[in-house]
Motif scaffolding. Structure first.
Motif, PDB file in Angstrom:
ATOM      1  N   PRO A  97      -8.110   3.256  -6.869  1.00  0.00           N
ATOM      2  CA  PRO A  97      -8.545   2.567  -5.646  1.00  0.00           C
ATOM      3  C   PRO A  97      -8.783   1.069  -5.822  1.00  0.00           C
ATOM      4  CG  PRO A  97      -9.890   4.522  -6.065  1.00  0.00           C
ATOM      5  CD  PRO A  97      -8.983   4.368  -7.245  1.00  0.00           C
TER       6      PRO A  97
ATOM      7  N   PHE B  48      -6.756  -1.684  -4.021  1.00  0.00           N
ATOM      8  CA  PHE B  48      -6.995  -2.249  -2.697  1.00  0.00           C
ATOM      9  C   PHE B  48      -7.861  -3.510  -2.742  1.00  0.00           C
ATOM     10  CE2 PHE B  48      -5.869   2.163  -1.684  1.00  0.00           C
ATOM     11  CZ  PHE B  48      -4.853   1.918  -0.770  1.00  0.00           C
ATOM     12  N   LYS B  49      -8.545  -3.718  -3.846  1.00  0.00           N
ATOM     13  CA  LYS B  49      -9.340  -4.936  -3.986  1.00  0.00           C
ATOM     14  C   LYS B  49      -8.472  -6.128  -4.380  1.00  0.00           C
ATOM     15  CE  LYS B  49     -13.098  -5.098  -6.150  1.00  0.00           C
ATOM     16  NZ  LYS B  49     -13.982  -5.046  -7.328  1.00  0.00           N
TER      17      LYS B  49
ATOM     18  N   PRO C  84       0.819  -1.226   0.000  1.00  0.00           N
ATOM     19  CA  PRO C  84       0.000   0.000   0.000  1.00  0.00           C
ATOM     20  C   PRO C  84       0.853   1.276   0.000  1.00  0.00           C
ATOM     21  CG  PRO C  84      -0.909  -1.602   1.532  1.00  0.00           C
ATOM     22  CD  PRO C  84       0.424  -2.140   1.094  1.00  0.00           C
TER      23      PRO C  84
ATOM     24  N   ARG D 219       0.832   4.146  -2.897  1.00  0.00           N
ATOM     25  CA  ARG D 219       0.576   5.580  -2.671  1.00  0.00           C
ATOM     26  C   ARG D 219       1.683   6.444  -3.277  1.00  0.00           C
ATOM     27  NH1 ARG D 219      -3.727   5.369   1.076  1.00  0.00           N
ATOM     28  NH2 ARG D 219      -3.573   3.498   2.337  1.00  0.00           N
TER      29      ARG D 219
ATOM     30  N   ARG E 166      -1.393  -7.180  -6.733  1.00  0.00           N
ATOM     31  CA  ARG E 166      -0.766  -5.937  -6.282  1.00  0.00           C
ATOM     32  C   ARG E 166       0.700  -5.877  -6.746  1.00  0.00           C
ATOM     33  NH1 ARG E 166      -2.997  -4.401  -0.240  1.00  0.00           N
ATOM     34  NH2 ARG E 166      -5.197  -4.378  -0.820  1.00  0.00           N
TER      35      ARG E 166
END
Lengths: 86, 171
Positions: free
Chosen positions: B24, B27-28, B13, B17, B34
């Motif tokens: 967004p 984040f799922k 995360p 950022r 990721r």
């Protein structure tokens, strides 16, 4: 109402497994669906329907109604406030 | 040839950022997606025509673990309520789709599960991707996600005119 909004943000993050996201990342009135908002999709509606039933005793049987209820966190909080049974 | 690496255990995360912050849907994603998303962000930031739709860039992902981590997480949810949001990540090629959607790369995609990292074999498959006459660059990655904190993640962005000079890829 503010408490309910914060509570819902945490529950949405937990239910959708949005690891690393914080409540501050979710604007109260930003759309939850589509690329302009949180990026949720129709699959996530099912998770949110379960969230409402488990936590607030609200049963949504029509997924189309669900999409309207989950337009934003504020809309969701209004709906919960009005329909909750627990 | 451009390369990108994400050290095992890095805060994804935090990296998101600093690199993107405007997507967004990140984040799922599960950890494997990721990693792929961030490897691609690092490579693509130097593109002069970022986000212009293109069909000449292929995406090839390689790993040993495939989607097993998320498969196991999904199996856990079956005990209570099977999670559709987790289920969508229970195939190894989801990561290539996430990258294609984000970057508007509509070229060939492929996800391979190998017994172990094999730089020669991977290079052969990249070379094959250039044979279609349309592909002008390939994003390839060894992205092997063993847990939410432990992985090997390295990517290469190779242009067609570079491929013959490369004899082997290494981690």
């Amino acid at each position: 109402m503010e408490n309910l909004i914060d509570e819902l943000k945490l529950k949405v993050i937990d239910a959708l497994n949005l690891e690393g996201m914080t409540p501050e990342d979710i604007s109260d009135d930003a759309p939850l669906f589509g690329d302009d908002g949180l990026g949720l999709d129709s699959i996530d509606v099912l998770e949110l329907i379960v969230l409402l039933e488990k936590n607030y005793g609200i049963k949504i049987t029509n997924p189309k109604e669900g999409k309207a209820v989950f337009r934003s966190i504020v809309v969701m909080a209004d709906y919960v406030k009005e329909h909750r049974t627990k | 040839m451009r390369t990108s690496v994400i050290p095992s255990g890095a805060s994804l995360p935090t990296l998101y950022r600093s690199l993107a912050g405007d997507y967004p849907k990140f984040f799922k994603m599960d950890t494997a997606c990721r990693l792929g998303f961030l490897l691609a962000e690092m490579l693509a930031k130097e593109d002069t025509d970022r986000f212009t739709p293109r069909t000449d860039r292929a995406i090839l992902f390689f790993s040993h673990e495939g989607s097993q981590l998320t498969d196991r997480n999904y199996a856990e949810t079956i005990k209570d309520f099977p999670s559709p949001a987790i289920f969508v990540y229970t195939i190894p090629n989801t990561v290539t789709g996430e990258i294609a959607i984000r970057n508007k790369w509509a070229g060939e995609t492929g996800a391979y599960v190998l017994p172990e990292f094999d730089g020669v074999r991977i290079l052969e498959l990249i070379r094959e991707a250039f044979q279609d006459g349309e592909t002008s660059s390939v994003m390839a990655a060894w992205s092997d996600c063993r847990s939410d904190e432990e992985w090997t993640a390295k990517a290469w962005l190779i242009e067609r005119n570079e491929i013959e000079q490369i004899k082997e890829l290494s981690l």
